[in-house]
Design an enzyme around this catalytic site. Structure first.
Site, short mmCIF file in Angstrom:
data_model
loop_
_atom_site.label_atom_id
_atom_site.label_comp_id
_atom_site.label_asym_id
_atom_site.label_seq_id
_atom_site.Cartn_x
_atom_site.Cartn_y
_atom_site.Cartn_z
N ARG A 104 0.85 -1.18 0.00
CA ARG A 104 0.00 0.00 0.00
C ARG A 104 0.88 1.23 0.00
NH1 ARG A 104 -4.42 1.08 4.63
NH2 ARG A 104 -2.51 1.49 5.78
N THR A 108 -0.88 7.59 -0.92
CA THR A 108 -2.19 7.51 -1.57
C THR A 108 -3.08 6.43 -0.96
OG1 THR A 108 -1.46 5.85 -3.16
CG2 THR A 108 -1.11 8.16 -3.77
N ASP A 200 0.99 -2.61 12.22
CA ASP A 200 1.37 -3.06 10.87
C ASP A 200 1.64 -4.56 10.89
OD1 ASP A 200 3.08 -3.76 8.56
OD2 ASP A 200 2.94 -1.62 8.14
N ASP A 203 5.10 -5.83 9.37
CA ASP A 203 6.24 -5.48 10.22
C ASP A 203 6.26 -6.33 11.49
OD1 ASP A 203 7.28 -3.64 8.49
OD2 ASP A 203 6.31 -1.91 9.42
C1 PRP Z 1 -1.13 -4.39 4.62
C2 PRP Z 1 -2.03 -5.59 4.82
C3 PRP Z 1 -2.93 -5.54 3.62
C4 PRP Z 1 -3.09 -4.06 3.40
C5 PRP Z 1 -4.42 -3.63 3.94
O1 PRP Z 1 -0.13 -4.68 3.72
O2 PRP Z 1 -1.32 -6.81 4.95
O3 PRP Z 1 -2.38 -6.17 2.48
O4 PRP Z 1 -2.04 -3.41 4.13
O5 PRP Z 1 -4.65 -2.30 3.65
P1 PRP Z 1 -5.79 -1.85 2.63
O6 PRP Z 1 -7.00 -2.67 2.95
O7 PRP Z 1 -5.97 -0.40 2.95
O8 PRP Z 1 -5.31 -2.07 1.25
P2 PRP Z 1 1.02 -3.60 3.40
O9 PRP Z 1 0.60 -2.71 2.30
O10 PRP Z 1 1.43 -2.94 4.67
O11 PRP Z 1 2.17 -4.50 2.80
P3 PRP Z 1 3.05 -5.62 3.53
O12 PRP Z 1 2.13 -6.78 3.84
O13 PRP Z 1 4.05 -5.96 2.48
O14 PRP Z 1 3.66 -5.04 4.77
N1 URA Z 2 -2.14 -2.63 7.10
C1 URA Z 2 -1.76 -3.09 8.32
O1 URA Z 2 -0.83 -3.90 8.44
N2 URA Z 2 -2.44 -2.65 9.40
C2 URA Z 2 -3.46 -1.78 9.31
O2 URA Z 2 -4.04 -1.44 10.34
C3 URA Z 2 -3.83 -1.32 8.03
C4 URA Z 2 -3.16 -1.75 6.94
#
Ligand code: PRP
Ligand code: URA
Length: 209
Positions: A104, A108, A200, A203
């Protein structure tokens, strides 16, 4: 509109509380995410088709049930969806596993795609799509569209924690997709994080940041 099922079994609620706790470190966090995914998979697969079959026990014939419907494909939305894969595979060891890479954009909040590898017979499989978090719903909607573009016709979305905003977006964009969650939280904050959520997920799983 797709069905929303909140799987609030006491064991799941207990583990979700531990997962939320900011003092839970990466190892326990990983273990708990896997355990909750496995417990959720039990409910997600409840409607699997079965045939009646007969087997011979050492004593005589026994009538039983055998899975007969579509084969299952598990799809992890990277990165955090990886944390749920092993738990689901423990219940469905024959499932093929696909990966969709999305992150994400922090400014944006829109999903950015970087990888997609799905089983070739994706059209013939019941897909179970995994991501711990459903926040704005942008990532889930993009992943579902990826899979549909490659022929998928039967998709279930499984998240640990969802925001109402994300549920609404998936239900309106992909009304054929049923959503399974362990908890529905209050809202998103101004950074698109679920409140109270768990922070997160990627993370915390991998110890980054
Ligand atoms: C997080 C999570 C989802 C997304 C949710 O991933 O694991 O994929 O955010 O957010 P949304 O519903 O607003 O799209 P992230 O983008 O942090 O990537 P990562 O899993 O690689 O850390
Ligand atoms: N992605 C995450 O990992 N946590 C949140 O709360 C939202 C998006």
């Amino acid at each position: 509109m797709g069905r929303l099922q909140v799987i609030d079994h006491p064991l799941i609620q207990h583990k979700i509380t531990l997962i939320r706790d900011k003092d839970t470190g990466p190892k326990d966090f990983r273990d708990l995410v896997g355990e909750v995914a496995m417990l959720m998979a039990y409910e997600v697969t409840r409607d699997m088709a079965v045939d009646t079959v007969t087997v011979e026990t050492p004593i005589g014939p026994a009538v039983g049930k055998q899975l007969s419907g579509k084969k299952v494909g598990i799809v992890a939305i990277l990165r955090a969806g990886l944390g749920m894969v092993d738990g689901v595979l423990r219940l469905i060891p024959a499932a093929k596993v696909g990966h969709i890479g999305l992150y994400r954009d922090p400014n944006t909040l829109r999903p950015v795609e970087y990888y997609c590898k799905l089983p070739p017979d994706v059209a013939d499989r019941q897909l179970i799509m995994l991501d711990p978090m459903l926040a704005t719903g942008g990532s889930a909607c993009a992943a579902i569209q990826f899979a549909k573009d490659r022929g998928a016709t039967s998709i279930k979305l499984v998240n640990l924690i969802a925001a109402p905003e994300g549920i609404h977006l998936v239900q309106t964009t992909h009304p054929d997709v049923d959503i399974y969650v362990a908890a529905v939280d209050e809202r998103l904050n101004s950074h698109g994080y679920i409140v109270p959520g768990l922070g997160d997920a990627g993370d915390r799983l991998f110890g980054t940041k």
